[in-house]
Scaffold this motif. Structure first.
Motif, PDB file in Angstrom:
ATOM      1  N   ALA A 288      48.650 -51.469 -48.655  1.00  0.00           N
ATOM      2  CA  ALA A 288      47.600 -52.314 -48.868  1.00  0.00           C
ATOM      3  C   ALA A 288      47.821 -53.571 -49.126  1.00  0.00           C
ATOM      4  N   TYR A 289      49.000 -54.187 -49.791  1.00  0.00           N
ATOM      5  CA  TYR A 289      49.584 -55.173 -50.217  1.00  0.00           C
ATOM      6  C   TYR A 289      50.003 -56.021 -48.836  1.00  0.00           C
ATOM      7  N   TYR A 290      50.596 -55.450 -47.987  1.00  0.00           N
ATOM      8  CA  TYR A 290      51.217 -56.016 -47.053  1.00  0.00           C
ATOM      9  C   TYR A 290      50.035 -56.128 -45.642  1.00  0.00           C
TER      10      TYR A 290
ATOM     11  N   VAL B 217      53.637 -46.360 -52.305  1.00  0.00           N
ATOM     12  CA  VAL B 217      53.848 -46.922 -50.846  1.00  0.00           C
ATOM     13  C   VAL B 217      52.314 -47.306 -50.475  1.00  0.00           C
ATOM     14  N   LEU B 218      51.414 -46.597 -50.751  1.00  0.00           N
ATOM     15  CA  LEU B 218      50.224 -46.818 -50.508  1.00  0.00           C
ATOM     16  C   LEU B 218      49.836 -48.266 -50.964  1.00  0.00           C
ATOM     17  N   LEU B 219      50.061 -48.600 -52.301  1.00  0.00           N
ATOM     18  CA  LEU B 219      49.702 -49.910 -52.667  1.00  0.00           C
ATOM     19  C   LEU B 219      50.580 -51.164 -51.987  1.00  0.00           C
TER      20      LEU B 219
ATOM     21  N   LEU C 113      45.464 -57.326 -41.215  1.00  0.00           N
ATOM     22  CA  LEU C 113      44.422 -56.734 -40.536  1.00  0.00           C
ATOM     23  C   LEU C 113      43.165 -57.363 -40.756  1.00  0.00           C
ATOM     24  N   PHE C 114      42.862 -58.047 -41.784  1.00  0.00           N
ATOM     25  CA  PHE C 114      41.499 -58.423 -41.992  1.00  0.00           C
ATOM     26  C   PHE C 114      41.468 -60.096 -41.974  1.00  0.00           C
TER      27      PHE C 114
ATOM     28  N   SER D  34      57.684 -56.743 -42.958  1.00  0.00           N
ATOM     29  CA  SER D  34      57.118 -55.350 -43.671  1.00  0.00           C
ATOM     30  C   SER D  34      56.657 -54.574 -42.821  1.00  0.00           C
ATOM     31  N   ASN D  35      55.830 -54.755 -41.718  1.00  0.00           N
ATOM     32  CA  ASN D  35      55.324 -53.658 -40.772  1.00  0.00           C
ATOM     33  C   ASN D  35      56.329 -52.545 -40.510  1.00  0.00           C
ATOM     34  N   GLU D  36      57.650 -53.064 -39.946  1.00  0.00           N
ATOM     35  CA  GLU D  36      58.799 -52.193 -39.482  1.00  0.00           C
ATOM     36  C   GLU D  36      59.105 -51.379 -40.762  1.00  0.00           C
ATOM     37  N   TYR D  37      59.281 -51.910 -41.877  1.00  0.00           N
ATOM     38  CA  TYR D  37      60.003 -51.131 -42.667  1.00  0.00           C
ATOM     39  C   TYR D  37      58.982 -50.094 -43.627  1.00  0.00           C
ATOM     40  N   LEU D  38      57.904 -50.636 -43.616  1.00  0.00           N
ATOM     41  CA  LEU D  38      56.896 -49.794 -44.173  1.00  0.00           C
ATOM     42  C   LEU D  38      56.509 -48.505 -43.153  1.00  0.00           C
ATOM     43  N   LEU D  39      56.846 -48.642 -42.002  1.00  0.00           N
ATOM     44  CA  LEU D  39      56.446 -47.572 -40.792  1.00  0.00           C
ATOM     45  C   LEU D  39      57.786 -46.536 -41.218  1.00  0.00           C
ATOM     46  N   VAL D  40      58.844 -47.157 -41.175  1.00  0.00           N
ATOM     47  CA  VAL D  40      59.993 -46.133 -41.518  1.00  0.00           C
ATOM     48  C   VAL D  40      59.826 -45.533 -42.585  1.00  0.00           C
ATOM     49  N   LEU D  41      59.531 -46.249 -43.719  1.00  0.00           N
ATOM     50  CA  LEU D  41      59.253 -45.439 -45.066  1.00  0.00           C
ATOM     51  C   LEU D  41      58.214 -44.415 -44.974  1.00  0.00           C
TER      52      LEU D  41
END
Ligand SMILES: Nc1ncnc2c1ncn2[C@@H]1O[C@H](COP(=O)(O)OP(=O)(O)OP(=O)(O)O)[C@@H](O)[C@H]1O
Ligand SMILES: [Mg+2]
Lengths: 226, 246, 219
Positions: free
Chosen positions: A77-79, A72-74, A84-85, C183-190
């Motif tokens: 970072a990927y998304y 999940v960390l990967l 962010l930058f 991606s933001n929403e789903y990663l947050l839920v995850l």
């Protein structure tokens, strides 16, 4: 067997390509370790200070990395890094270095903190009695003892980072596994058992790198017990 | 008093290449209290541990009750039920109650009836003034109490010989006496044969029938207790007694 | 951040959540069994099996779960051994976790103090009695912290199951991202889903560690 699967390894440049993938894997792991250990040492030292806000913040940082799986960390970072930058073209390998580096820093900060706190009080006091200031105490008394104490844990952390690089293919880095999969797919019809050999070689690659490291850590830990 | 219990002849012991016991010879008779004295590192613990098979030895013979000791683990396992040992660090099993600590070996290892052993254990606890603690765990006891239990635990196996290795050395001063009293009683009332390593010179002077004085792994003196403390025969022993402020 | 998107995805995540729990529980249970057996074979230095156990532990601990899974899922079928993805996942987790658990138990057994072992020997115990009455009860208690750390570790490792398309939490999130690009929403839920599993669990395990430690050693 005219087409024994093992030959897939010697077809064309396959072995060289695999070794190239291994190199990608290794440099990402090495860079993540260098970054992570430096940052982690700093954070670990900061965590021994009394400032409550600092301590809470760093503790939360650690707990976040403890909870979130590295896969999940990967993806985080990927998304998130490009967003962010505001960079679009950062290659996956760099995002992996960032993700792994921050993760290593979190884990190592806890190792360093534990080691610093475990240096006996009288060591600290005899340092102070010699007129050392806080930085000298850290540099000449605490750090050397702590490093020695925590070397096995640090080596074990390194073996974990190396194993974790197997996840790189998930964000399309051309690591050893990704290349292995390409080779398997390209030779699927000619070498039906090729998959076995390619994964076998990758399996052995990882073992050959990690096994000596964990033996080293075990030996050091055993020596410390006596 | 004349039955031989233990005979040690030409005992030599090495740790690796380093020799720590040199040609040790002595004989121990039924009911005798032998006190082993000597400076730190002279090999007292090593000698005791060797007599209980916890350390191997490289040359010499041990004879226990007239039988030569065969130096293999199975044989030692039987012998250790007849040779009780108490260590400096009071090592009760932390996960067992006091009573379980005492009855474990007699019941599970000697196969005696649980009821008999239990009754006997309670009687022994009574003797050392700790019957109130039968159901307690070691963590609830003071060091001195633990050490008394450790002695009872060894006695419950009905040993013929007891080995004590500085059993009061890690105790607070006020605890020492109670433990030493028990050892004294054991000698006076039960005529137990024992070998005692101690740094308590007054106690040693009171209880020792004989003193073996060890230095650098050699027996320097083997003298009756009274005589040793009044007038040791060697310069070495005299210096030792002086250093202990005796 | 669009809360409606999150809300709509919750039923999918609930399924993944359940699957993650179920796979973790089965894998961890299996790993504990394998771990006990393997550590005992090593402790008693059982001829042949003890050495094989040692080799197994080193191989499983020094290779990534991902490759172990690829072997099971892609390579074994070529040799005629075919399992469903979920079965591969559990086998993989038991294979990896068994070695970690075995190390945890072994560490506990070796952590029993030498003086405890010696007092047992001084009471005339043989090797079996020493194990039964001294080394195992104390060693098991000593191994609890390592086992607890392994439990957390193995639950996190189930996220790797997503590579063989087992629809657990991480796979669910990646699928949804692929379908809807949120991606933001789903990663947050995850992340929240893993926190819901792991935070209470690690508190529970810490409490358990203290209980066992106190019950056995009184400190
Ligand atoms: N396990 C061991 N390995 C190597 N050498 C040892 C070991 N145990 C003891 N020795 C050495 O053997 C010698 C005798 O030690 P021992 O413990 O028997 O002395 P001691 O008379 O009991 O001393 P103290 O009064 O300090 O308890 C010492 O020189 C010690 O360093
Ligand atoms: Mg000693």
């Amino acid at each position: 067997m005219p087409h024994s699967g093992i030959n897939v390894l010697f077809e064309g440049h396959n072995l060289v390509r695999l070794l190239g993938g291994l190199w990608t894997t290794v440099w990402i792991a090495a860079l993540a370790l260098v970054l992570g250990l430096s940052l982690g040492a700093l954070l670990g030292a900061l965590r021994t200070l009394k400032n409550p806000v600092l301590r809470l913040g760093l503790r939360l940082y650690l707990e976040f990395f403890r909870i979130v799986p590295t896969v999940v960390l990967l993806f985080l970072a990927y998304y998130l890094v490009p967003e962010l930058f505001h960079v679009d073209s950062l290659p996956g390998s760099w995002m992996a270095v960032i993700a792994f580096g921050l993760w290593v820093a979190a884990e190592f900060s806890d190792i360093v903190r534990g080691a610093l706190l475990s240096v006996p009080v009288h060591q600290r006091e005899s340092g102070l009695a010699l007129g050392m200031n806080r930085w000298q105490l850290f540099r000449y008394v605490l750090l050397p003892q702590a490093l020695k104490l925590e070397l096995p844990a640090t080596i074990n952390l390194a073996t974990r980072v190396i194993k974790t690089t197997s996840l790189l293919m998930l964000i399309s880095v051309m690591d050893v596994i990704n290349i292995g999969q390409q080779i398997i797919e390209a030779n699927n019809t000619t070498y039906r058992t090729g998959v076995f050999w390619v994964y076998g070689v990758i399996f052995i690659f990882y073992f050959v790198v990690d096994y000596p490291l964990s033996r080293w850590a075990q030996r050091l830990a055993a020596q410390q017990k006596v | 008093m004349e039955t031989e219990i233990l005979k040690v002849t030409h005992l030599n012991k090495f740790y690796g290449a380093r020799q720590v016991l040199f040609d040790v010879n002595f004989t121990l008779h039924q009911g005798e209290v032998l006190t082993l004295l000597g400076p730190s590192g002279s090999g007292k613990s090593t000698l005791l541990r060797t007599l209980n098979g916890l350390e191997a030895f490289q040359a010499g013979t041990l004879t226990f009750n007239g039988q030569p000791v065969v130096a293999d683990e199975a044989h030692w396992q039987k012998l250790r039920q007849k040779i009780g040992m108490v260590f400096q660090s009071y090592d009760l099993f932390p996960n067992l109650t006091v009573l379980e600590n005492i009855t474990l070996a007699p019941v599970k290892i000697q196969g005696r009836s649980a009821a008999t052993v239990q009754a006997e254990a309670l009687a022994l606890l009574e003797r050392v003034g700790l019957s109130a603690y039968a159901k307690a765990y070691p963590r609830e006891l003071s060091g001195g109490q633990k050490q008394r239990i450790a002695i009872v635990r060894a006695l419950a196996l009905h040993p013929e010989l007891m080995l004590f290795d500085e059993v009061t050395a890690s105790l607070d001063p006020e605890m020492v006496r109670g433990v030493l009293e028990i050892i004294k009683q054991l000698s006076q009332e039960a005529a137990m044969t024992m070998i005692i390593v101690t740094h308590e010179m007054n106690f040693a002077a009171q209880i020792a029938d004989r003193v073996l004085f060890l230095a650098d792994g050699k027996i320097v003196e083997d003298t009756p207790g009274q005589q040793f403390f009044a007038q040791p025969q060697t310069q070495r022993a005299q210096e030792f007694l002086d250093s202990m402020d005796f | 951040m669009d809360w409606a998107v999150i809300q709509q995805s919750l039923p999918e995540f609930a399924k993944g959540f359940q699957l993650t729990l179920w796979l973790s529980a089965s894998g961890i249970a299996g790993a504990l069994v394998v771990g006990v057996v393997v550590s005992l074979l090593r402790y008693f230095q059982v001829p042949v099996l003890g050495r094989l156990s040692g080799a197994y532990v080193e191989v499983a601990r020094n290779t990534p779960l991902l490759i172990q899974l690829f072997f099971l899922y892609y390579a074994f079928p070529v040799l005629g051994l075919k399992f469903s993805a979920a079965t591969c996942g559990i086998i993989g987790l038991v294979f990896l976790g068994g070695a970690y658990m075995a190390e945890g138990f072994t560490g506990g057994f070796n952590g029993v103090s030498q003086t405890q072992v010696e007092s047992g020997r001084a009471l005339g115990m043989n090797q079996w009695q020493l194990a039964r009455y001294v080394v195992l009860p104390q060693g098991l208690a000593l191994s609890v912290p390592a086992l607890a750390a392994n439990v957390i570790f193995l639950i996190k490792e189930t996220s790797i199951f997503s590579v063989i398309a087992i629809p657990e939490l991480t796979n669910t999130a990646l699928d949804l991202i692929g379908l809807y690009y949120r991606s933001n929403e789903y990663l947050l839920v995850l992340v929240v889903a893993y926190a819901i599993i792991l935070i209470p669990l690690s508190l529970l395990l810490t409490w358990l560690e203290r209980r066992v430690r106190y019950a056995t050693f009184g400190d």
